[in-house]
Structure formats: C-alpha cells, structure tokens
Design a protein around this motif. Structure first.
Motif, PDB file in Angstrom:
ATOM      1  N   TYR A   1      -2.733  -1.830  -6.204  1.00  0.00           N
ATOM      2  CA  TYR A   1      -4.111  -2.329  -6.095  1.00  0.00           C
ATOM      3  C   TYR A   1      -4.193  -3.796  -6.518  1.00  0.00           C
ATOM      4  O   TYR A   1      -4.800  -4.617  -5.827  1.00  0.00           O
ATOM      5  CB  TYR A   1      -5.064  -1.479  -6.944  1.00  0.00           C
ATOM      6  CG  TYR A   1      -6.487  -1.968  -6.876  1.00  0.00           C
ATOM      7  CD1 TYR A   1      -7.284  -1.668  -5.782  1.00  0.00           C
ATOM      8  CD2 TYR A   1      -7.020  -2.763  -7.891  1.00  0.00           C
ATOM      9  CE1 TYR A   1      -8.589  -2.130  -5.703  1.00  0.00           C
ATOM     10  CE2 TYR A   1      -8.318  -3.228  -7.823  1.00  0.00           C
ATOM     11  CZ  TYR A   1      -9.100  -2.915  -6.723  1.00  0.00           C
ATOM     12  OH  TYR A   1     -10.383  -3.394  -6.644  1.00  0.00           O
TER      13      TYR A   1
ATOM     14  N   ARG B   1       0.820  -1.222   0.000  1.00  0.00           N
ATOM     15  CA  ARG B   1       0.000   0.000   0.000  1.00  0.00           C
ATOM     16  C   ARG B   1       0.850   1.267   0.000  1.00  0.00           C
ATOM     17  O   ARG B   1       0.385   2.322  -0.406  1.00  0.00           O
ATOM     18  CB  ARG B   1      -0.913   0.003   1.209  1.00  0.00           C
ATOM     19  CG  ARG B   1      -2.073  -0.936   1.070  1.00  0.00           C
ATOM     20  CD  ARG B   1      -2.980  -0.844   2.279  1.00  0.00           C
ATOM     21  NE  ARG B   1      -4.037  -1.827   2.171  1.00  0.00           N
ATOM     22  CZ  ARG B   1      -4.415  -2.621   3.152  1.00  0.00           C
ATOM     23  NH1 ARG B   1      -3.827  -2.542   4.338  1.00  0.00           N
ATOM     24  NH2 ARG B   1      -5.373  -3.493   2.975  1.00  0.00           N
TER      25      ARG B   1
ATOM     26  N   GLU C   1      -0.053   3.150  -7.845  1.00  0.00           N
ATOM     27  CA  GLU C   1      -1.342   2.741  -7.293  1.00  0.00           C
ATOM     28  C   GLU C   1      -1.970   1.578  -8.057  1.00  0.00           C
ATOM     29  O   GLU C   1      -2.585   0.705  -7.445  1.00  0.00           O
ATOM     30  CB  GLU C   1      -2.301   3.925  -7.254  1.00  0.00           C
ATOM     31  CG  GLU C   1      -1.918   4.959  -6.221  1.00  0.00           C
ATOM     32  CD  GLU C   1      -2.890   6.112  -6.168  1.00  0.00           C
ATOM     33  OE1 GLU C   1      -4.050   5.955  -6.590  1.00  0.00           O
ATOM     34  OE2 GLU C   1      -2.475   7.179  -5.704  1.00  0.00           O
TER      35      GLU C   1
ATOM     36  N   CYS D   1      -2.581  -5.946  -3.884  1.00  0.00           N
ATOM     37  CA  CYS D   1      -3.421  -6.023  -2.680  1.00  0.00           C
ATOM     38  C   CYS D   1      -4.587  -6.981  -2.892  1.00  0.00           C
ATOM     39  O   CYS D   1      -4.933  -7.767  -2.005  1.00  0.00           O
ATOM     40  CB  CYS D   1      -3.938  -4.642  -2.287  1.00  0.00           C
ATOM     41  SG  CYS D   1      -2.698  -3.593  -1.519  1.00  0.00           S
ATOM     42  N   GLU D   2      -5.198  -6.920  -4.064  1.00  0.00           N
ATOM     43  CA  GLU D   2      -6.310  -7.831  -4.350  1.00  0.00           C
ATOM     44  C   GLU D   2      -5.846  -9.284  -4.331  1.00  0.00           C
ATOM     45  O   GLU D   2      -6.530 -10.164  -3.807  1.00  0.00           O
ATOM     46  CB  GLU D   2      -6.964  -7.489  -5.697  1.00  0.00           C
ATOM     47  CG  GLU D   2      -7.773  -6.212  -5.660  1.00  0.00           C
ATOM     48  CD  GLU D   2      -8.873  -6.240  -4.605  1.00  0.00           C
ATOM     49  OE1 GLU D   2      -9.699  -7.167  -4.599  1.00  0.00           O
ATOM     50  OE2 GLU D   2      -8.894  -5.319  -3.760  1.00  0.00           O
TER      51      GLU D   2
END
Length: 162
Positions: free
Chosen positions: A83, A74, A79, A86-87
């Motif tokens: 993202y 994060r 970004e 993170c998913e």
C-alpha cells in the motif's frame, strides 16, 4: 536485482525477503525515472525544445513504467508495504502527469499549415510569425522536413498557432 527502465520485475513469490528487495528496487528505479522525466519537463518550461508529441511520449512512458511497477507491487503479499509503495508510485505518476500538462499548456496550440509556394524555413517563419528566428521551431515540429532550405509547395506542416 537492478531493473532497467522499461523492464518488468520478476513475478512476486510468497512474501519472501527477495520480494521485498525487488519491490524496493522497482519503486526506487521508477521514482528515479520519474525524477529524470520531471527534470526534463521542468527544463522544457524554461527553454522549449521538444515537440508536443515528444512531451506526451515522455509522460506516457513514465506512466507505463509506473503502471508496471504498480501491477507488480500489488501482487506482493505484504499488504502494508505494498500500500505504501502504491501510494508513492501514484504520487509520482500524478506529479509527472501534472507537469507534462503544464508544459503543454504553456505552448500555443498546434495547427496544420499548407505551404503555398516553395520556400525555406526562415521565409516561412517570417510569413507565419513575422519572425524568421522561429525557423528552427518549424523544423523541430516537422521532422519530415529533410532540407530546411527547401520546403515544397503543398507540403502540410505542423506549426504553432500564431
């Protein structure tokens, strides 16, 4: 740089190539750790050998490692890449959590039992379950039992409800 399980990646810099490499390594190693834990838990469905506490520890350790990786990812400035990573990490954490819950649900609940007379694990298994072959299970659930051939009177043990 390769990361050992349980170790955090260095703090991200300013969106450099090094950050991207470290993020990829972090995600990859976390996924490998989760995959190994998933295999361990899947084996547990076929042939139970772990205590519920050990199962919870495996799931908890993977969740902690995933959280560490999420915190690091994060902080990366890219970004879109962050993202996606993170998913992927969230999916891994959910899969391990779900499998751990499934393994725990296949077991009867743990209860405490106070030994009424001195005995050994085989006699206790026979008394509790009418099955002396479950003695190893009693010993596995109670690592404080140093000698399975002597279980003291009034000793409190964890056993599966029966």
């Amino acid at each position: 740089p390769a990361l050992e399980p349980g170790l955090s990646a260095p703090a991200p810099g300013t969106g450099t190539l090094e950050d991207a490499v470290i993020m990829a390594a972090t995600v990859t190693q976390t996924a490998r750790l989760a995959e190994a834990a998933g295999g361990l838990l899947a084996d547990e469905l076929d042939e139970p050998v772990m205590t519920p506490q050990e199962i919870e520890a495996v799931v908890g350790n993977v969740r902690e490692r995933v959280q560490d990786a999420l915190d690091w990812v994060r902080a990366v400035e890219d970004e879109k890449a962050a993202y996606a990573a993170c998913e992927a990490l969230r999916a891994v954490a959910d899969a391990v959590q779900t499998l751990g819950a499934k393994v725990l649900e296949t077991r009867p609940p743990l209860v405490t039992h106070t030994v009424e007379v001195e005995c050994n694990a085989h006699l206790l298994a026979h008394k509790l379950y009418d099955d002396f072959t479950r003695a190893a299970e009693i010993v596995r659930l109670n690592p404080q039992v140093r000698n399975p051939n002597f279980i003291a009177k009034w000793q409190v043990l964890h056993v599966y409800a029966g």
